[in-house]
Design an enzyme around this catalytic site. Structure first.
Site, PDB file in Angstrom:
ATOM      1  N   ARG A  58       3.461 -93.794  29.201  1.00 62.22           N
ATOM      2  CA  ARG A  58       4.039 -94.162  27.914  1.00 62.22           C
ATOM      3  C   ARG A  58       5.456 -93.615  27.847  1.00 62.22           C
ATOM      4  O   ARG A  58       5.903 -92.888  28.731  1.00 62.22           O
ATOM      5  CB  ARG A  58       3.169 -93.732  26.722  1.00 62.22           C
ATOM      6  CG  ARG A  58       2.293 -92.531  26.850  1.00 62.22           C
ATOM      7  CD  ARG A  58       2.994 -91.213  26.952  1.00 62.22           C
ATOM      8  NE  ARG A  58       3.986 -91.064  25.920  1.00 62.22           N
ATOM      9  CZ  ARG A  58       5.123 -90.418  26.034  1.00 62.22           C
ATOM     10  NH1 ARG A  58       5.441 -89.809  27.164  1.00 62.22           N
ATOM     11  NH2 ARG A  58       5.976 -90.349  25.049  1.00 62.22           N
ATOM     12  N   GLY A  59       6.142 -93.955  26.727  1.00 61.82           N
ATOM     13  CA  GLY A  59       7.561 -93.639  26.641  1.00 61.82           C
ATOM     14  C   GLY A  59       8.315 -94.869  27.129  1.00 61.82           C
ATOM     15  O   GLY A  59       7.987 -95.417  28.204  1.00 61.82           O
ATOM     16  N   ALA A  60       9.328 -95.296  26.340  1.00 64.13           N
ATOM     17  CA  ALA A  60       9.939 -96.602  26.601  1.00 64.13           C
ATOM     18  C   ALA A  60      10.410 -96.803  28.056  1.00 64.13           C
ATOM     19  O   ALA A  60      10.000 -97.784  28.705  1.00 64.13           O
ATOM     20  CB  ALA A  60      11.077 -96.821  25.602  1.00 64.13           C
ATOM     21  N   ARG A 101       2.176-103.781  24.944  1.00 65.16           N
ATOM     22  CA  ARG A 101       2.654-103.035  23.764  1.00 65.16           C
ATOM     23  C   ARG A 101       3.879-103.760  23.197  1.00 65.16           C
ATOM     24  O   ARG A 101       4.718-104.235  23.968  1.00 65.16           O
ATOM     25  CB  ARG A 101       3.023-101.581  24.112  1.00 65.16           C
ATOM     26  CG  ARG A 101       1.804-100.730  24.464  1.00 65.16           C
ATOM     27  CD  ARG A 101       2.159 -99.257  24.572  1.00 65.16           C
ATOM     28  NE  ARG A 101       2.297 -98.609  23.275  1.00 65.16           N
ATOM     29  CZ  ARG A 101       2.763 -97.364  23.113  1.00 65.16           C
ATOM     30  NH1 ARG A 101       3.158 -96.664  24.158  1.00 65.16           N
ATOM     31  NH2 ARG A 101       2.845 -96.830  21.908  1.00 65.16           N
ATOM     32  N   GLN A 217       1.749 -86.271  21.310  1.00 67.47           N
ATOM     33  CA  GLN A 217       2.629 -86.267  22.494  1.00 67.47           C
ATOM     34  C   GLN A 217       3.519 -85.023  22.536  1.00 67.47           C
ATOM     35  O   GLN A 217       3.878 -84.545  23.608  1.00 67.47           O
ATOM     36  CB  GLN A 217       3.520 -87.527  22.504  1.00 67.47           C
ATOM     37  CG  GLN A 217       2.788 -88.813  22.793  1.00 67.47           C
ATOM     38  CD  GLN A 217       2.367 -89.517  21.516  1.00 67.47           C
ATOM     39  OE1 GLN A 217       2.100 -88.887  20.498  1.00 67.47           O
ATOM     40  NE2 GLN A 217       2.274 -90.836  21.565  1.00 67.47           N
ATOM     41  N   ASP A 258      12.388 -96.248  20.898  1.00 69.57           N
ATOM     42  CA  ASP A 258      11.764 -97.368  21.612  1.00 69.57           C
ATOM     43  C   ASP A 258      12.576 -98.649  21.522  1.00 69.57           C
ATOM     44  O   ASP A 258      12.437 -99.539  22.354  1.00 69.57           O
ATOM     45  CB  ASP A 258      10.356 -97.622  21.069  1.00 69.57           C
ATOM     46  CG  ASP A 258       9.435 -96.540  21.563  1.00 69.57           C
ATOM     47  OD1 ASP A 258       9.459 -95.439  20.986  1.00 69.57           O
ATOM     48  OD2 ASP A 258       8.721 -96.780  22.552  1.00 69.57           O
ATOM     49  N   ASN A 268      11.277 -95.288  16.465  1.00 73.18           N
ATOM     50  CA  ASN A 268      10.743 -94.240  17.351  1.00 73.18           C
ATOM     51  C   ASN A 268       9.391 -93.821  16.800  1.00 73.18           C
ATOM     52  O   ASN A 268       8.925 -94.307  15.762  1.00 73.18           O
ATOM     53  CB  ASN A 268      11.702 -93.050  17.451  1.00 73.18           C
ATOM     54  CG  ASN A 268      11.312 -92.095  18.564  1.00 73.18           C
ATOM     55  OD1 ASN A 268      10.998 -92.530  19.679  1.00 73.18           O
ATOM     56  ND2 ASN A 268      11.277 -90.811  18.292  1.00 73.18           N
ATOM     57  N   LYS A 269       8.762 -92.909  17.500  1.00 77.60           N
ATOM     58  CA  LYS A 269       7.416 -92.443  17.136  1.00 77.60           C
ATOM     59  C   LYS A 269       7.305 -92.144  15.649  1.00 77.60           C
ATOM     60  O   LYS A 269       8.228 -91.561  15.065  1.00 77.60           O
ATOM     61  CB  LYS A 269       7.101 -91.197  17.968  1.00 77.60           C
ATOM     62  CG  LYS A 269       5.742 -90.600  17.771  1.00 77.60           C
ATOM     63  CD  LYS A 269       4.619 -91.588  17.892  1.00 77.60           C
ATOM     64  CE  LYS A 269       4.634 -92.353  19.197  1.00 77.60           C
ATOM     65  NZ  LYS A 269       3.709 -93.509  19.202  1.00 77.60           N
TER      66      LYS A 269
HETATM   67  O1  MRU Z   1       3.730 -94.206  21.834  1.00 78.14           O
HETATM   68  P1  MRU Z   1       4.607 -93.536  22.847  1.00 78.14           P
HETATM   69  O2  MRU Z   1       4.094 -92.212  23.292  1.00 78.14           O
HETATM   70  O3  MRU Z   1       4.938 -94.463  23.983  1.00 78.14           O
HETATM   71  O4  MRU Z   1       5.957 -93.270  22.048  1.00 78.14           O
HETATM   72  C1  MRU Z   1       7.047 -92.729  22.752  1.00 78.14           C
HETATM   73  C2  MRU Z   1       8.232 -92.497  21.897  1.00 78.14           C
HETATM   74  O5  MRU Z   1       8.249 -92.757  20.706  1.00 78.14           O
HETATM   75  C3  MRU Z   1       9.468 -92.013  22.614  1.00 78.14           C
HETATM   76  O6  MRU Z   1      10.244 -91.199  21.785  1.00 78.14           O
HETATM   77  C4  MRU Z   1      10.318 -93.215  23.053  1.00 78.14           C
HETATM   78  O7  MRU Z   1       9.530 -94.137  23.751  1.00 78.14           O
HETATM   79  C5  MRU Z   1      11.445 -92.801  23.903  1.00 78.14           C
HETATM   80  S1  MRU Z   1      10.946 -92.189  25.478  1.00 78.14           S
HETATM   81  C6  MRU Z   1      12.334 -91.734  26.325  1.00 78.14           C
END
Ligand code: MRU
Length: 368
Positions: A58-60, A101, A217, A258, A268-269
């Protein structure tokens, strides 16, 4: 064991790599962290899709890299003698992975880049085309390392300006935008890792990680990786950010994103926009760190960013031995929120620091 050797740390924690003979994508299963460090190999389309959907990876940027690696592996398995039947199957795989996603634009960006590569090389024989797709996926990963480094160098300058005699720089972050979310340095964590490379000690900074309900996370991933890198780290529940800011312990906030819209609104999250509102109240600068591939100029404002809603049991039951919400009660579980661009001090891309008006700043960095 924590250590201060940044390179050794990065060798310990490789988020995405090729499996044996490049027949699979090899990832750390992030759902098991921090208790268990286990690598898994994904070779079927269902395994790759499920790993992204369930946040095993996970993470963009890491989602983008895994999808590109995954598509290269799947493309290699296509049995076709000519481009048209090859491409029909390739497109089917691509569309399937794209449905995993909805919010992180890097997923679509990486998959589109793979599709463009296939089309550009339609005249090659199928074996050469497959090799070229592997190379493109590898380029996406390698570029991500350089991009994070660029973000880190710019963010590091902000940290240097905040360094004062004998007191660690207080940094707040949310979710995980670290090495586990990218190919190497992370985005929001890149300034911290680059600070170590420039000779800062782990206790020259103090990073406060929001726990990040509901999937934790920040607690499970960010504090884990920062601690392993030897950086002074504290975890707090999300609702403790305000008291921390009021206490004067936070000098700066870095988060990832994201998707950034043309006007600078940034998804973002879930919980990030609340932090930005608090930061404005307490006069603390807040920066979003993002590869330029996360800026989506075709999305005009944050209202146009699709927000993923996830399984309600992530809120009610996931970490508990018995459910913490009475059966039948409605549960709301959006995975992301959008921070209004007016609340941001800046958006750091690998090309430089963007400030308002963001659309003009993005255009001056060559984004169209
Ligand atoms: O749901 P996730 O864990 O994929 O969410 C991740 C985030 O919100 C990160 O901050 C974002 O993807 C940037 S990662 C460099």
């Amino acid at each position: 064991m924590s250590h201060n050797n940044v390179e050794a740390f990065f060798e310990d924690v490789i988020t995405v790599k090729w499996g044996p003979d490049k027949k699979s994508v090899d990832i750390i299963d992030q759902t098991l962290l921090p208790g268990t460090i286990k690598r898994i190999q994904l070779s079927t389309k269902e395994e790759i899709w499920e790993a992204i959907k369930k946040l095993r990876v996970r993470g963009a940027p890491a989602i983008g890299v895994s999808a590109a690696y995954g598509l290269a592996v799947l493309a290699d398995g296509i049995e076709a003698d000519s481009f048209d039947p090859f491409f029909a199957k390739f497109k089917e795989y691509k569309d399937y992975l794209a449905s995993s996603r909805p919010t992180a634009v890097n997923l679509f960006w990486a998959l589109n880049r793979m599709e463009d590569c296939a089309k550009k090389n339609s005249g090659s024989d199928i074996r050469t085309l497959k090799d070229t797709l592997y190379q493109e996926a590898q380029a996406i990963r390698d570029e991500d390392v350089q991009i994070s480094r660029g973000i880190g160098e710019i963010g590091f300058k902000l940290l240097e300006n905040l360094k004062k005699d004998g007191k660690p720089v207080g940094i707040l972050t949310h979710c995980n935008a670290g090495t586990l979310a990218t190919a190497k340095y992370g985005t929001a964590t890149a300034p911290m890792y680059i600070a170590l490379e420039h000779g800062w000690k782990g206790d020259d900074m103090h990073v406060f990680c929001d726990e990040t309900r509901p999937l934790l996370q920040g607690a499970r991933l960010t504090s884990f990786e920062l601690y392993k890198a030897g950086i002074t780290t504290t975890v707090q529940c999300d609702n403790m950010a305000s008291i921390l800011m009021k206490s004067g312990k936070i000098d700066i906030i870095f988060t990832g994103t994201d998707r950034v819209a043309r006007n600078g609104d940034a998804a973002n999250k879930i919980g990030t926009s609340g932090l930005a509102i608090l930061a404005r109240h307490y006069g603390i600068p807040m920066y979003i760190c993002a590869p330029s591939s996360t800026v989506d100029m075709s999305t005009l404002t944050g209202d146009d960013i699709p927000i993923e809603e996830r399984d309600p049991t992530e809120v009610s039951a996931m970490w508990y031995s018995s459910p913490m919400v009475y059966e039948g009660v409605d549960i709301y579980n959006p995975a992301f929120d959008v921070t209004d661009h007016t609340l941001l001090s800046g958006i750091i891309t690998e090309k430089g620091l963007c400030t308002a008006p963001f659309d003009k700043a993005f255009e001056s960095q060559g984004m169209k």
